[in-house]
Design a protein around this motif. Structure first.
Motif, PDB file in Angstrom:
ATOM      1  N   LEU A 174      73.764  48.334 -15.675  1.00 10.23           N
ATOM      2  CA  LEU A 174      73.123  47.507 -17.017  1.00 10.23           C
ATOM      3  C   LEU A 174      73.277  46.231 -17.284  1.00 10.23           C
ATOM      4  CD1 LEU A 174      73.849  50.739 -19.559  1.00 10.23           C
ATOM      5  CD2 LEU A 174      71.583  49.783 -18.579  1.00 10.23           C
ATOM      6  N   PRO A 175      72.402  45.292 -17.632  1.00 11.77           N
ATOM      7  CA  PRO A 175      72.489  43.852 -18.169  1.00 11.77           C
ATOM      8  C   PRO A 175      73.158  43.858 -19.470  1.00 11.77           C
ATOM      9  CG  PRO A 175      70.414  44.449 -18.215  1.00 11.77           C
ATOM     10  CD  PRO A 175      70.891  45.878 -17.881  1.00 11.77           C
ATOM     11  N   ILE A 176      74.561  44.212 -19.555  1.00 16.53           N
ATOM     12  CA  ILE A 176      75.230  44.336 -20.995  1.00 16.53           C
ATOM     13  C   ILE A 176      76.631  43.846 -20.857  1.00 16.53           C
ATOM     14  CG2 ILE A 176      73.455  46.292 -21.781  1.00 16.53           C
ATOM     15  CD1 ILE A 176      76.127  48.154 -20.933  1.00 16.53           C
ATOM     16  N   THR A 177      77.296  43.857 -21.798  1.00 18.15           N
ATOM     17  CA  THR A 177      78.665  43.669 -21.842  1.00 18.15           C
ATOM     18  C   THR A 177      79.192  45.284 -22.155  1.00 18.15           C
ATOM     19  OG1 THR A 177      78.676  41.554 -22.952  1.00 18.15           O
ATOM     20  CG2 THR A 177      80.576  42.727 -23.127  1.00 18.15           C
ATOM     21  N   TRP A 178      80.201  45.391 -21.222  1.00 19.69           N
ATOM     22  CA  TRP A 178      80.531  46.814 -20.950  1.00 19.69           C
ATOM     23  C   TRP A 178      82.275  46.710 -20.833  1.00 19.69           C
ATOM     24  CZ3 TRP A 178      81.238  48.461 -15.328  1.00 19.69           C
ATOM     25  CH2 TRP A 178      81.850  50.005 -15.240  1.00 19.69           C
ATOM     26  N   TYR A 179      82.821  47.603 -21.878  1.00 21.50           N
ATOM     27  CA  TYR A 179      84.349  47.528 -21.495  1.00 21.50           C
ATOM     28  C   TYR A 179      84.644  48.876 -20.925  1.00 21.50           C
ATOM     29  CZ  TYR A 179      89.201  48.150 -22.765  1.00 21.50           C
ATOM     30  OH  TYR A 179      90.603  48.119 -22.728  1.00 21.50           O
ATOM     31  N   ASN A 180      85.422  49.021 -19.620  1.00 20.63           N
ATOM     32  CA  ASN A 180      85.635  49.996 -19.103  1.00 20.63           C
ATOM     33  C   ASN A 180      87.058  50.287 -19.414  1.00 20.63           C
ATOM     34  OD1 ASN A 180      86.656  52.115 -17.278  1.00 20.63           O
ATOM     35  ND2 ASN A 180      85.637  51.352 -15.513  1.00 20.63           N
ATOM     36  N   PHE A 181      87.192  51.432 -20.284  1.00 16.40           N
ATOM     37  CA  PHE A 181      88.528  51.828 -21.177  1.00 16.40           C
ATOM     38  C   PHE A 181      89.387  52.312 -20.125  1.00 16.40           C
ATOM     39  CE2 PHE A 181      85.541  54.727 -22.996  1.00 16.40           C
ATOM     40  CZ  PHE A 181      86.100  55.951 -22.520  1.00 16.40           C
ATOM     41  N   LEU A 182      89.169  52.822 -19.158  1.00 13.55           N
ATOM     42  CA  LEU A 182      90.037  53.472 -17.905  1.00 13.55           C
ATOM     43  C   LEU A 182      90.674  52.393 -17.186  1.00 13.55           C
ATOM     44  CD1 LEU A 182      87.795  56.461 -16.963  1.00 13.55           C
ATOM     45  CD2 LEU A 182      89.314  56.555 -18.660  1.00 13.55           C
ATOM     46  N   ARG A 183      89.994  51.321 -17.218  1.00 14.99           N
ATOM     47  CA  ARG A 183      90.590  50.242 -16.200  1.00 14.99           C
ATOM     48  C   ARG A 183      91.025  48.900 -16.940  1.00 14.99           C
ATOM     49  NH1 ARG A 183      89.413  50.022 -10.845  1.00 14.99           N
ATOM     50  NH2 ARG A 183      88.225  51.828  -9.859  1.00 14.99           N
ATOM     51  N   THR A 200      74.747  40.142 -15.410  1.00 14.90           N
ATOM     52  CA  THR A 200      73.339  39.703 -15.735  1.00 14.90           C
ATOM     53  C   THR A 200      72.180  40.709 -15.054  1.00 14.90           C
ATOM     54  OG1 THR A 200      73.455  38.936 -13.408  1.00 14.90           O
ATOM     55  CG2 THR A 200      74.373  37.387 -15.160  1.00 14.90           C
ATOM     56  N   GLU A 201      71.189  40.328 -15.588  1.00 14.54           N
ATOM     57  CA  GLU A 201      69.990  41.335 -15.126  1.00 14.54           C
ATOM     58  C   GLU A 201      70.117  41.655 -13.474  1.00 14.54           C
ATOM     59  OE1 GLU A 201      65.503  42.569 -16.075  1.00 14.54           O
ATOM     60  OE2 GLU A 201      66.001  40.711 -16.603  1.00 14.54           O
ATOM     61  N   GLU A 202      70.147  40.329 -12.719  1.00 12.35           N
ATOM     62  CA  GLU A 202      70.280  40.477 -11.412  1.00 12.35           C
ATOM     63  C   GLU A 202      71.344  41.307 -10.682  1.00 12.35           C
ATOM     64  OE1 GLU A 202      70.174  37.465  -7.558  1.00 12.35           O
ATOM     65  OE2 GLU A 202      70.698  36.620  -9.550  1.00 12.35           O
ATOM     66  N   GLU A 203      72.510  41.259 -11.384  1.00 11.71           N
ATOM     67  CA  GLU A 203      73.621  41.983 -11.146  1.00 11.71           C
ATOM     68  C   GLU A 203      73.398  43.245 -11.287  1.00 11.71           C
ATOM     69  OE1 GLU A 203      77.060  38.627 -11.635  1.00 11.71           O
ATOM     70  OE2 GLU A 203      76.553  39.834 -13.361  1.00 11.71           O
ATOM     71  N   ALA A 204      73.054  43.739 -12.425  1.00  8.06           N
ATOM     72  CA  ALA A 204      72.736  45.091 -12.713  1.00  8.06           C
ATOM     73  C   ALA A 204      71.634  45.839 -11.863  1.00  8.06           C
ATOM     74  CB  ALA A 204      72.253  45.348 -14.176  1.00  8.06           C
ATOM     75  N   ASN A 205      70.656  44.908 -11.539  1.00  8.18           N
ATOM     76  CA  ASN A 205      69.752  45.632 -10.693  1.00  8.18           C
ATOM     77  C   ASN A 205      70.150  45.802  -9.197  1.00  8.18           C
ATOM     78  OD1 ASN A 205      67.774  45.649 -12.954  1.00  8.18           O
ATOM     79  ND2 ASN A 205      66.891  43.493 -12.415  1.00  8.18           N
ATOM     80  N   LYS A 206      70.931  44.729  -8.586  1.00  7.41           N
ATOM     81  CA  LYS A 206      71.618  45.024  -7.498  1.00  7.41           C
ATOM     82  C   LYS A 206      72.519  46.293  -7.720  1.00  7.41           C
ATOM     83  CE  LYS A 206      71.341  40.597  -5.662  1.00  7.41           C
ATOM     84  NZ  LYS A 206      72.388  39.277  -5.019  1.00  7.41           N
ATOM     85  N   ASN A 207      73.077  46.528  -8.481  1.00  7.88           N
ATOM     86  CA  ASN A 207      74.133  47.575  -8.629  1.00  7.88           C
ATOM     87  C   ASN A 207      73.120  48.916  -8.661  1.00  7.88           C
ATOM     88  OD1 ASN A 207      76.545  46.000  -8.554  1.00  7.88           O
ATOM     89  ND2 ASN A 207      76.616  45.936 -10.710  1.00  7.88           N
ATOM     90  N   HIS A 208      71.941  48.846  -8.997  1.00  8.24           N
ATOM     91  CA  HIS A 208      71.193  50.152  -9.103  1.00  8.24           C
ATOM     92  C   HIS A 208      70.779  50.398  -7.923  1.00  8.24           C
ATOM     93  CE1 HIS A 208      67.230  52.019  -9.856  1.00  8.24           C
ATOM     94  NE2 HIS A 208      68.029  52.861 -10.091  1.00  8.24           N
ATOM     95  N   LEU A 209      70.586  49.373  -7.009  1.00 11.01           N
ATOM     96  CA  LEU A 209      69.859  49.687  -5.758  1.00 11.01           C
ATOM     97  C   LEU A 209      71.183  50.143  -4.698  1.00 11.01           C
ATOM     98  CD1 LEU A 209      68.012  46.270  -4.971  1.00 11.01           C
ATOM     99  CD2 LEU A 209      67.165  48.426  -5.327  1.00 11.01           C
ATOM    100  N   ILE A 210      72.195  49.600  -5.011  1.00  9.41           N
ATOM    101  CA  ILE A 210      73.482  50.175  -4.301  1.00  9.41           C
ATOM    102  C   ILE A 210      73.552  51.601  -4.658  1.00  9.41           C
ATOM    103  CG2 ILE A 210      75.821  50.251  -3.997  1.00  9.41           C
ATOM    104  CD1 ILE A 210      75.677  46.802  -4.552  1.00  9.41           C
ATOM    105  N   GLN A 211      73.324  52.213  -5.878  1.00  5.92           N
ATOM    106  CA  GLN A 211      73.714  53.388  -6.319  1.00  5.92           C
ATOM    107  C   GLN A 211      72.375  54.177  -5.723  1.00  5.92           C
ATOM    108  OE1 GLN A 211      76.128  54.069  -8.362  1.00  5.92           O
ATOM    109  NE2 GLN A 211      75.838  56.210  -7.977  1.00  5.92           N
TER     110      GLN A 211
END
Length: 257
Positions: free
Chosen positions: A153-162, A169-180
């Protein structure tokens, strides 16, 4: 628990960030952490829980997150019993059916909704509702979850486990979706390409291109179809604000050139 209309209405502290907390994950962790195993005699053991202890765990966590991000605006977001992914793939999360849920989880969720401002939307998971809300106002919201899928997702995300705060960014989020889409998600019971993990997925996309045409080409090289790829992509995709219009979910579509 009833769903409430989407939108950031009724917020009193408009200069503050609004937190959207994964209530499913928080409640699950709280309930399990407060189970107590008791031995009565050599062959007799029981398991019990104190819902008030689990509620205190949740209250303390929410308070700590509000302090961390200096805000009083938050929603605890829950999933309904079913969602649109089961319609796409009936075996979705089927691998979890044999796993025991923590004691009193339903009661904990019920009590949390009485104590905290909550959100839930019919036919979508908490992740999707958080995705919709945070992409609606990415500069003034923070998603709180330990689920790695929020990296799509192209958002600010806090991973509370880590204890990691990330703005994608939207580009980073879209690339991560392709990987998934290449990997699938065994945790949620759906497969991508056999033997493809994150490193292999990146290598394949670096070689063939970071776009849908490359995804199809890679799938077909593994004797799978574009329809297989599209199903995995839709299962892996967390909804964004453009995917929910007039009360209806709009499934992810491959971008057109």
């Amino acid at each position: 628990m009833e769903s409430i209309p989407l939108g950031l209405t009724g917020q009193k502290h408009t200069n503050m960030k609004t937190l959207f907390l994964d209530g499913d994950m928080l409640a699950y962790r709280a309930a399990f952490s407060n189970e107590v195993e008791t031995k009565w005699e050599d062959a007799v053991w029981t398991l019990h829980t104190d819902v008030n202890a689990s509620l205190a765990y949740c209250d303390d966590f929410i308070e700590s997150m509000c302090k961390k991000f200096n805000t009083e605006d938050y929603f605890v977001v829950f999933s309904p019993k079913t969602n649109f992914r089961y319609e796409l793939f009936p075996a979705y999360k089927g691998n979890r059916k044999s796993k025991r849920k923590p004691l009193a989880l339903a009661e904990l969720n019920k009590q949390m909704c009485k104590r905290h401002t909550f959100m839930m939307q019919d036919n979508m998971e908490a992740d999707d509702l958080i995705g919709i809300m945070c992409t609606q106002a990415p500069k003034t919201t923070i998603a709180l979850s330990g689920d790695k899928d929020f990296a799509t997702l192209p958002i600010t995300w806090y991973n509370f486990l880590r204890d990691e705060l990330t703005t994608l960014t939207e580009e980073e989020a879209n690339k991560n979706h392709l990987i998934q889409t290449l990997m699938g998600d065994a945790t949620d019971g759906y497969q991508g390409l056999k033997g493809v993990g994150p490193k292999t997925a990146v290598k394949l996309l670096d070689k063939h291109g970071w776009d849908w045409e490359a995804i199809v080409k890679i799938y077909e090289s593994k004797d799978m179809t574009e329809e297989d790829a599209l199903l995995t992509a839709r299962l892996a995709y967390i909804l964004r604000t453009e995917n929910f219009k007039d009360g209806k979910i709009i499934l992810w579509q491959p971008p057109t050139k």
